[in-house]
Design a protein around this motif. Structure first.
Motif, PDB file in Angstrom:
ATOM      1  N   VAL A 119     -28.842 110.972  34.398  1.00 20.15           N
ATOM      2  CA  VAL A 119     -29.299 111.612  35.631  1.00 20.15           C
ATOM      3  C   VAL A 119     -29.977 110.597  36.544  1.00 20.15           C
ATOM      4  CG1 VAL A 119     -30.821 113.383  36.577  1.00 20.15           C
ATOM      5  CG2 VAL A 119     -29.521 113.844  34.507  1.00 20.15           C
TER       6      VAL A 119
ATOM      7  N   THR B  18     -31.219 119.121  29.263  1.00 17.82           N
ATOM      8  CA  THR B  18     -30.834 118.918  30.656  1.00 17.82           C
ATOM      9  C   THR B  18     -32.040 119.063  31.584  1.00 17.82           C
ATOM     10  OG1 THR B  18     -28.626 119.784  30.167  1.00 17.82           O
ATOM     11  CG2 THR B  18     -29.286 119.682  32.471  1.00 17.82           C
TER      12      THR B  18
ATOM     13  N   THR C  47     -22.823 114.348  38.122  1.00 15.24           N
ATOM     14  CA  THR C  47     -23.537 113.600  37.089  1.00 15.24           C
ATOM     15  C   THR C  47     -24.050 114.530  35.995  1.00 15.24           C
ATOM     16  OG1 THR C  47     -24.217 111.980  38.758  1.00 15.24           O
ATOM     17  CG2 THR C  47     -25.418 111.980  36.679  1.00 15.24           C
ATOM     18  N   LEU C  48     -24.619 115.660  36.381  1.00 17.11           N
ATOM     19  CA  LEU C  48     -25.097 116.617  35.392  1.00 17.11           C
ATOM     20  C   LEU C  48     -23.943 117.157  34.550  1.00 17.11           C
ATOM     21  CD1 LEU C  48     -27.682 118.634  37.527  1.00 17.11           C
ATOM     22  CD2 LEU C  48     -28.167 117.045  35.660  1.00 17.11           C
TER      23      LEU C  48
ATOM     24  N   THR D 260     -33.696 115.811  33.410  1.00 18.04           N
ATOM     25  CA  THR D 260     -33.748 115.750  34.870  1.00 18.04           C
ATOM     26  C   THR D 260     -35.164 115.494  35.364  1.00 18.04           C
ATOM     27  OG1 THR D 260     -31.871 117.285  34.986  1.00 18.04           O
ATOM     28  CG2 THR D 260     -33.184 116.985  36.981  1.00 18.04           C
TER      29      THR D 260
END
Length: 328
Positions: free
Chosen positions: A208, A117, A245-246, A121
């Motif tokens: 993302v 993650t 979205t995350l 990002t």
């Protein structure tokens, strides 16, 4: 007295100063019969896909739950189910091997999802700033994700090989002996996590990036005009807007990482010993190698239940953080 007004103009106020009631928008209302027909037509078009999903997803889950609560007898033509019992789950919950597989799977899932993650990002932020060549960069980025996991696992197995591997060729002159990272529990876990992060980080980055592109630019510009710096704009404005979205990316990665099977099966075989044996590998070994179908089905059932519970808890926490955001 009524006041006529030209089409497209705002109606005049009534003598007491109150605005006249707005006329109902007849263009947006549909008769109930038309709505029912549209609903039936939608179910009709969705029926083939729903049948396929039920056949390949729902039925195996229901059957494994039924098998987990049954006495399973292996016969010459397969196996047979008889009676109802909780012995299979008692054996699973009392097994040290199951607890170790659960601990490894949870730790592996948390570590890989967090790293993916963060890296995804950062990569998405870099891609957003690109003005030229973004298409080529996205295509290169998707190559690891598009590669079949078995193939990528074989490639990483060559890199990690303790005799002729690339990593051994680099480290051997430094440490003075061969380096077999897959031969030790901790290093094998880290090596497997690196291979997984290399493959699945592009998936998070693309999701993302799509969320970043869809963010309202007027809010960001308003924050910049008010004097907010780049870090404040990202942390206080863009990141809160990016949370839905995350959440989608993290939830998909939790589902995939918790059920990981092919990467440890090819790369480490669950070893050394059973140090990298996931819940999915444990269920496969108990059911297919030991032919112990009842406990194997119990392992599969508990894994599915844990994944469902984890996703529900994650969505609950996410809704509590975003407040008014609704994922449904």
């Amino acid at each position: 007295m009524t006041i006529d007004h030209a089409p497209g103009r705002r109606p005049a106020a009534t003598p007491d100063g109150a605005a006249p009631p707005a006329a109902p928008d007849r263009r947006r209302t549909r008769p109930p019969s038309l709505r029912r027909r549209s609903g039936r037509l939608g179910w009709l078009f969705s029926a083939p896909a729903l049948l396929v999903v039920g056949a390949v997803t729902i039925f195996p889950i229901v059957f494994s739950v039924l098998m987990g609560f049954s006495h399973v007898t292996v016969t010459g033509g397969g196996f047979s189910l008889s009676g109802t019992t909780g012995e299979n789950f008692s054996r699973v919950f009392g097994s040290e091997r199951w607890r170790h597989a659960l601990e490894f799977t949870v730790e592996y899932t948390v570590a890989t999802v967090v790293v993916e993650t963060v890296l995804g990002t950062l990569i998405a932020l870099v891609l957003e700033k690109l003005t030229t060549g973004r298409g080529w960069m996205m295509a290169l980025l998707l190559l690891p994700w598009a590669m079949i996991t078995v193939v990528s696992a074989e490639l990483w197995a060559y890199v990690y090989n303790g005799v002729y591997g690339v990593l051994n060729a680099v480290l051997n002159p430094i440490v003075g002996h061969d380096v077999n990272v897959l031969g030790h529990s901790f290093s094998a876990t880290v090596a497997m996590a690196v291979a997984d992060i290399w493959k699945t980080t592009p998936f998070v980055a693309i999701i993302v990036l799509a969320g970043l592109v869809m963010l309202p630019h007027d809010v960001v510009e308003a924050a910049r005009i008010d004097g907010a710096g780049p870090w404040t704009v990202f942390w206080r404005v863009r990141l809160p807007l990016l949370r839905p979205t995350l959440a989608i990316a993290v939830m998909f990665r939790i589902l995939q990482a918790f059920g990981i099977f092919d990467l440890p099966f090819v790369l480490t075989g669950g070893g050394p010993g059973n140090s990298t044996e996931s819940l999915a590998m444990l269920g496969w070994r108990v059911m297919m190698q030991d032919l112990d179908f009842g406990p194997g089905a119990a392992v599969a059932t508990t894994t599915a239940a844990l994944v469902l519970l984890g996703c529900l808890l994650f969505l609950r926490v996410f809704r509590a953080q975003v407040g008014s955001e609704d994922l449904s």
